[in-house]
Every structure is written in C-alpha cells, then in structure tokens.
Design a protein around this motif. Sequence first.
Motif, PDB file in Angstrom:
ATOM      1  N   ASP A  57      50.517  36.764  61.919  1.00  0.00           N
ATOM      2  CA  ASP A  57      50.299  36.492  63.432  1.00  0.00           C
ATOM      3  C   ASP A  57      50.885  37.722  64.273  1.00  0.00           C
ATOM      4  OD1 ASP A  57      51.286  33.108  64.540  1.00  0.00           O
ATOM      5  OD2 ASP A  57      49.364  33.843  63.344  1.00  0.00           O
ATOM      6  N   ASP A  61      52.314  38.835  68.815  1.00  0.00           N
ATOM      7  CA  ASP A  61      52.441  37.482  69.338  1.00  0.00           C
ATOM      8  C   ASP A  61      53.562  36.780  69.488  1.00  0.00           C
ATOM      9  OD1 ASP A  61      51.776  34.508  67.748  1.00  0.00           O
ATOM     10  OD2 ASP A  61      50.554  34.941  69.424  1.00  0.00           O
ATOM     11  N   ASP A 138      46.547  27.887  67.175  1.00  0.00           N
ATOM     12  CA  ASP A 138      47.944  28.043  67.182  1.00  0.00           C
ATOM     13  C   ASP A 138      48.499  28.357  68.728  1.00  0.00           C
ATOM     14  OD1 ASP A 138      47.722  27.757  64.346  1.00  0.00           O
ATOM     15  OD2 ASP A 138      48.656  29.540  63.880  1.00  0.00           O
ATOM     16  N   ASP A 139      49.660  27.733  68.839  1.00  0.00           N
ATOM     17  CA  ASP A 139      50.638  28.318  69.871  1.00  0.00           C
ATOM     18  C   ASP A 139      50.413  27.510  71.169  1.00  0.00           C
ATOM     19  OD1 ASP A 139      51.146  30.031  67.920  1.00  0.00           O
ATOM     20  OD2 ASP A 139      50.940  31.994  69.053  1.00  0.00           O
ATOM     21  N   HIS A 189      54.197  23.703  64.639  1.00  0.00           N
ATOM     22  CA  HIS A 189      54.363  25.198  64.349  1.00  0.00           C
ATOM     23  C   HIS A 189      55.626  25.653  64.858  1.00  0.00           C
ATOM     24  CE1 HIS A 189      52.521  29.168  63.940  1.00  0.00           C
ATOM     25  NE2 HIS A 189      52.401  29.313  65.260  1.00  0.00           N
ATOM     26  N   HIS A 193      58.709  29.116  68.095  1.00  0.00           N
ATOM     27  CA  HIS A 193      57.869  30.160  67.262  1.00  0.00           C
ATOM     28  C   HIS A 193      58.823  31.042  66.985  1.00  0.00           C
ATOM     29  CE1 HIS A 193      54.451  32.928  66.780  1.00  0.00           C
ATOM     30  NE2 HIS A 193      53.859  31.708  66.697  1.00  0.00           N
ATOM     31  N   HIS A 289      44.064  31.232  68.243  1.00  0.00           N
ATOM     32  CA  HIS A 289      45.304  30.624  68.926  1.00  0.00           C
ATOM     33  C   HIS A 289      44.508  30.457  70.477  1.00  0.00           C
ATOM     34  CE1 HIS A 289      46.955  33.430  66.462  1.00  0.00           C
ATOM     35  NE2 HIS A 289      48.337  33.033  66.666  1.00  0.00           N
TER      36      HIS A 289
HETATM   37 ZN   LIG Z   1      51.731  31.272  66.203  1.00  0.00          ZN
END
Ligand SMILES: [Zn+2]
Length: 311
Positions: A57, A61, A138-139, A189, A193, A289
């Motif tokens: 990642d 990020d 993701d995210d 996730h 993070h 993402h």
């Molecule tokens: Zn991530």
Amino acid sequence: MRNALALMLGVVVMASAIAGGWYLVGALRGDIAVPQFVAAQQAPPSANPPAKLAAKDGAKDDVEVTGALGPKPAAAPGPAPALAPVSAPVAEKACANPDALGVSRVVEIDTTGGPGFGFQHFKQFDFLTDKEVVLTFDDGPWPGNTPAVLKALDDECTKALFFSIGKHATYHPEILKQVLAAGHTVGAHTWSHVNLNGKKMTEQMDKDEIEKGFSAVKWALGTEPAPFFRFPELQHNPAMVTYLGNRNVGMFSCDIDSHDYKHDSTPEKVVSTVMNELGKQGKGIILMHDFQKRTAEALPTLLKQLKAGGY
Ligand SMILES: [Zn+2]
C-alpha cells in the motif's frame, strides 16, 4: 486436496464477485450471476518468487489516509461483531449496457480457519481460472470518489469487494450503505489504517484495530460485514494472521497492485499498470483504492479495457 476443497465448500459464508470471466461472459453478460459453488483450487507448487512482506500500500498511502482523518467524533462502535455467516443482498436489476463487463460467476468462500487469498502473500488457495479478475477497493468510503467508483461499476454491471477503514465508515455510513445496497461485498481494513507490524503496536492494540474496524463497518452498514479482512499496507502481522484465523476471518492480499496510492500515479498509469500486470499473470485479485480520485477517474476506462481484453 479433496479435504481442502471440502473444507472450502462446507459452509457458505460470503460471496465474492468475479468480473468478466471469459467463459461465462456471453451467457451472463448484463445479468447478476447465479451464485454457484466453485472449488477454490489448491495452488500448484509455486514458480513465483516468495511472498513479499514489504509494504505494498505504501507509506504514502498511510500518511495520506491518516491526514484525511480529522478529529470528527465517531459514533462509538459496539462490541466485537460475531461475524455470523451472512449473504449480501444482491439486487436483481436488469443491465442497461449490452456490452457490459458483467459478472461471470460468484465464488462463495468458507472462511473457517481464516484462509488467505492473493499470491502476494498467500499461496495455498487459488479460486481464479484464466482471464478471471476480482476487483477490490480499499480505504473508503469517501465522498465523491466512492460514489464515482460505484457508478463506474454499475455502468458495467459488475461487482467488487470493498475493504473499508472503520473511521471512514463512521464518517460516511450512508456511502458505505450504498456500496452494500449496490450488491458489492464489504469487508474491513482496520479502524484507523495503522500498520499492524508497526514497532509501537502491541498485540492488544493490533486486535483493537481489527475489532474496532469490523465493529465500525457493521455499525455503518447496519448489518454484519463479510468476514473478509485486508491488512493496511499489506503488512501481514503473523500473530494477527493467527488471530484472524481463529476468528474465522478470510484474509485478502492481492495478485496485482495498481499502485494507485502513489502520488505520481495518474488515471492513465492506473489503467496501464493493471493491464500490463494482467497481461503477464492472466488473472488475479486487483488492489485499488476507492479513496483515490485518480482511481475513480480511471475506472470507466479500466473496465472497458478489461472487457476488451477478454477478462
Ligand atoms: Zn489501505
């Protein structure tokens, strides 16, 4: 091998949509594929290099995402979810696009024991055949970008897997609800993070990140998320791999990294990176993402190229 297959098929837990598989696209184009039991193939002895444990990642990020996390008070997530087997509500909707990428088939995964997927870290199981891809994001959820990703997927009548950050889910529960309502699969996730391999992290802090992440996603959705998890920065902490295994949570690494989190990435680079890697590997779980604007901008083109490429 047969034991492994039986294990994988024993309990239906969650569906993961595969976009545009070549052999069923014609028949199922534009329709929601009927879930079918598909054996996760035990992977052949690998000719690939060993799993990389380096951050994929990327630290940037993390910084970028962390920077986006304000002091906004989050609704307190409840206690740890039981992660009972659930099925995503799949909307039965006709596809308006006759040339849509579509969904070739739906793989239902038994997460008992915490199987891992994605050859960057896990090489035991492989449920993809040639020209099959799984789109993962993701995210999110994030205003603007996540809805744009949803629209691009909807325009191509295809489905994806989303790994939401817990904090973001509490900021924008209405967006995460839209993700689920559109028939996508939502996993977790972590809460904020953090790198679960970070030097300052204790085992209890790692567990809290995982549990608060799942709780926040559950709170935002108003229902159980899929028992699917992705490590931030793909940092697979061994103790947490064991923990998630005991928790019967499936872990997803990836086969193809779009590198869309990199600051010098562009929509064009996202498309070319994914298509070039697919050209080499022929299939794979693709990491992207929905948090990233460039990814949202790249997606309509990427999905068209996947279709054109026979994926
Ligand atoms: Zn991530």
